[in-house]
Design a protein around this motif. Structure first.
Motif, PDB file in Angstrom:
ATOM      1  N   GLY A   1       0.805  -1.209   0.000  1.00  0.00           N
ATOM      2  CA  GLY A   1       0.000   0.000   0.000  1.00  0.00           C
ATOM      3  C   GLY A   1       0.839   1.260   0.000  1.00  0.00           C
ATOM      4  N   ILE A   2       0.225   2.341   0.492  1.00  0.00           N
ATOM      5  CA  ILE A   2       0.883   3.650   0.494  1.00  0.00           C
ATOM      6  C   ILE A   2       0.643   4.359   1.818  1.00  0.00           C
ATOM      7  N   GLU A   3       1.378   5.331   2.136  1.00  0.00           N
ATOM      8  CA  GLU A   3       2.701   5.615   1.660  1.00  0.00           C
ATOM      9  C   GLU A   3       3.692   4.745   2.423  1.00  0.00           C
ATOM     10  N   THR A   4       4.696   4.285   1.706  1.00  0.00           N
ATOM     11  CA  THR A   4       5.643   3.333   2.281  1.00  0.00           C
ATOM     12  C   THR A   4       6.293   3.859   3.553  1.00  0.00           C
ATOM     13  N   HIS A   5       6.653   5.124   3.561  1.00  0.00           N
ATOM     14  CA  HIS A   5       7.430   5.678   4.675  1.00  0.00           C
ATOM     15  C   HIS A   5       6.566   6.165   5.834  1.00  0.00           C
ATOM     16  N   VAL A   6       5.257   6.108   5.705  1.00  0.00           N
ATOM     17  CA  VAL A   6       4.392   6.573   6.788  1.00  0.00           C
ATOM     18  C   VAL A   6       3.511   5.411   7.257  1.00  0.00           C
ATOM     19  N   CYS A   7       2.378   5.230   6.640  1.00  0.00           N
ATOM     20  CA  CYS A   7       1.408   4.235   7.129  1.00  0.00           C
ATOM     21  C   CYS A   7       1.892   2.792   6.965  1.00  0.00           C
ATOM     22  N   VAL A   8       2.526   2.487   5.839  1.00  0.00           N
ATOM     23  CA  VAL A   8       3.034   1.121   5.642  1.00  0.00           C
ATOM     24  C   VAL A   8       4.127   0.829   6.660  1.00  0.00           C
ATOM     25  N   LEU A   9       5.080   1.739   6.808  1.00  0.00           N
ATOM     26  CA  LEU A   9       6.185   1.547   7.744  1.00  0.00           C
ATOM     27  C   LEU A   9       5.672   1.356   9.179  1.00  0.00           C
ATOM     28  N   GLN A  10       4.798   2.242   9.623  1.00  0.00           N
ATOM     29  CA  GLN A  10       4.321   2.157  11.001  1.00  0.00           C
ATOM     30  C   GLN A  10       3.478   0.903  11.235  1.00  0.00           C
ATOM     31  N   THR A  11       2.691   0.502  10.231  1.00  0.00           N
ATOM     32  CA  THR A  11       1.906  -0.730  10.345  1.00  0.00           C
ATOM     33  C   THR A  11       2.833  -1.932  10.512  1.00  0.00           C
ATOM     34  N   CYS A  12       3.849  -2.005   9.662  1.00  0.00           N
ATOM     35  CA  CYS A  12       4.782  -3.136   9.719  1.00  0.00           C
ATOM     36  C   CYS A  12       5.519  -3.198  11.054  1.00  0.00           C
ATOM     37  N   ILE A  13       5.987  -2.064  11.541  1.00  0.00           N
ATOM     38  CA  ILE A  13       6.703  -2.037  12.818  1.00  0.00           C
ATOM     39  C   ILE A  13       5.799  -2.506  13.958  1.00  0.00           C
ATOM     40  N   ASP A  14       4.563  -2.021  13.973  1.00  0.00           N
ATOM     41  CA  ASP A  14       3.643  -2.419  15.049  1.00  0.00           C
ATOM     42  C   ASP A  14       3.285  -3.901  14.971  1.00  0.00           C
ATOM     43  N   LEU A  15       3.127  -4.431  13.766  1.00  0.00           N
ATOM     44  CA  LEU A  15       2.866  -5.871  13.611  1.00  0.00           C
ATOM     45  C   LEU A  15       4.061  -6.688  14.089  1.00  0.00           C
ATOM     46  N   LEU A  16       5.265  -6.269  13.729  1.00  0.00           N
ATOM     47  CA  LEU A  16       6.477  -6.955  14.205  1.00  0.00           C
ATOM     48  C   LEU A  16       6.532  -6.968  15.724  1.00  0.00           C
ATOM     49  N   GLU A  17       6.263  -5.811  16.320  1.00  0.00           N
ATOM     50  CA  GLU A  17       6.343  -5.699  17.775  1.00  0.00           C
ATOM     51  C   GLU A  17       5.321  -6.583  18.479  1.00  0.00           C
ATOM     52  N   ASP A  18       4.232  -6.927  17.770  1.00  0.00           N
ATOM     53  CA  ASP A  18       3.233  -7.810  18.377  1.00  0.00           C
ATOM     54  C   ASP A  18       3.458  -9.278  18.011  1.00  0.00           C
ATOM     55  N   GLY A  19       4.602  -9.587  17.383  1.00  0.00           N
ATOM     56  CA  GLY A  19       4.995 -10.969  17.163  1.00  0.00           C
ATOM     57  C   GLY A  19       4.617 -11.571  15.822  1.00  0.00           C
ATOM     58  N   PHE A  20       4.090 -10.776  14.906  1.00  0.00           N
ATOM     59  CA  PHE A  20       3.755 -11.301  13.586  1.00  0.00           C
ATOM     60  C   PHE A  20       4.991 -11.361  12.698  1.00  0.00           C
ATOM     61  N   ASN A  21       4.981 -12.297  11.747  1.00  0.00           N
ATOM     62  CA  ASN A  21       5.937 -12.287  10.654  1.00  0.00           C
ATOM     63  C   ASN A  21       5.354 -11.333   9.617  1.00  0.00           C
ATOM     64  N   VAL A  22       6.091 -10.333   9.241  1.00  0.00           N
ATOM     65  CA  VAL A  22       5.579  -9.323   8.319  1.00  0.00           C
ATOM     66  C   VAL A  22       6.297  -9.459   6.980  1.00  0.00           C
ATOM     67  N   VAL A  23       5.498  -9.590   5.926  1.00  0.00           N
ATOM     68  CA  VAL A  23       5.994  -9.752   4.564  1.00  0.00           C
ATOM     69  C   VAL A  23       5.613  -8.491   3.794  1.00  0.00           C
ATOM     70  N   LEU A  24       6.590  -7.740   3.342  1.00  0.00           N
ATOM     71  CA  LEU A  24       6.342  -6.498   2.623  1.00  0.00           C
ATOM     72  C   LEU A  24       6.517  -6.742   1.124  1.00  0.00           C
ATOM     73  N   VAL A  25       5.463  -6.500   0.371  1.00  0.00           N
ATOM     74  CA  VAL A  25       5.514  -6.661  -1.083  1.00  0.00           C
ATOM     75  C   VAL A  25       6.046  -5.345  -1.651  1.00  0.00           C
ATOM     76  N   THR A  26       7.351  -5.291  -1.853  1.00  0.00           N
ATOM     77  CA  THR A  26       8.041  -4.034  -2.112  1.00  0.00           C
ATOM     78  C   THR A  26       7.642  -3.376  -3.433  1.00  0.00           C
ATOM     79  N   ASP A  27       7.248  -4.152  -4.423  1.00  0.00           N
ATOM     80  CA  ASP A  27       6.841  -3.542  -5.690  1.00  0.00           C
ATOM     81  C   ASP A  27       5.350  -3.212  -5.724  1.00  0.00           C
TER      82      ASP A  27
END
Length: 180
Positions: free
Chosen positions: A103-129
């Motif tokens: 999704g968008i934007e990578t450096h704001v909502c995507v980044l913060q979503t991924c960090i919070d998911l990681l911190e809660d123990g999920f494996n996070v897969v980012l589809v970079t393209d």
């Protein structure tokens, strides 16, 4: 870590009509997102669709909206999808350990979503393209930071074939035709 269908869900982040026209590589990213969504649908991966402050930013872009209308949608004002209580509840209710994010934007909502998911123990897969921002440097820096934090980077084609596993899989021909 192998990414498999049984343990995965997809989190679409804020691909909305008033913000999307300002993104870099928007045409290619939209094409990639459409392919990713269709492939994940073939594999029956559950979806969570997020939209940031719809009154100001609008709905999911029309080409994606028609594909994802039937999935749970969550409006939020937090940048991270995983700071929005209804989204957190929906993700936890699915009982999956892998969260595929695009999704968008990578450096704001995507980044913060991924960090919070990681911190809660999920494996996070980012589809970079299937992620972008208004500036390419912001996208690149966010991906670098997320990989350093433990996010698993991939591309839509790599992910779809990883989920397919085998050329004898019933969805192989469908996935192959999508990525051509």
């Amino acid at each position: 870590m192998r990414i498999n269908i049984e343990d995965s869900l997809f989190c679409l982040v804020d691909v909305q009509e008033r913000l999307y026209p300002h993104m870099t590589n928007k045409d290619e990213t939209e094409k990639n997102l459409l392919t990713l969504v269709k492939g994940l649908q073939l594999h029956e991966v559950p979806f969570i669709v997020n939209e940031q402050y719809k009154k100001g930013i609008g709905e999911t872009i029309p080409s994606l909206r028609e594909l994802v209308d039937g999935y749970p949608h969550f409006e939020k004002t937090t940048f991270s999808c995983y700071k929005n209580e209804p989204t957190i509840e929906a993700i936890k209710a699915l009982g999956k350990k892998n969260v595929i994010v695009a999704g968008i934007e990578t450096h704001v909502c995507v980044l913060q979503t991924c960090i919070d998911l990681l911190e809660d123990g999920f494996n996070v897969v980012l589809v970079t393209d299937c992620c972008t921002s208004r500036k390419q440097k912001d996208t690149d820096m966010a991906i670098t930071r997320l990989v350093q934090a433990g996010v698993i980077p991939t591309t839509y084609e790599s992910l779809l074939f990883e989920l397919t596993v085998n050329a004898k899989h019933p969805n192989f021909k469908g996935i192959s035709s999508l990525v051509k």
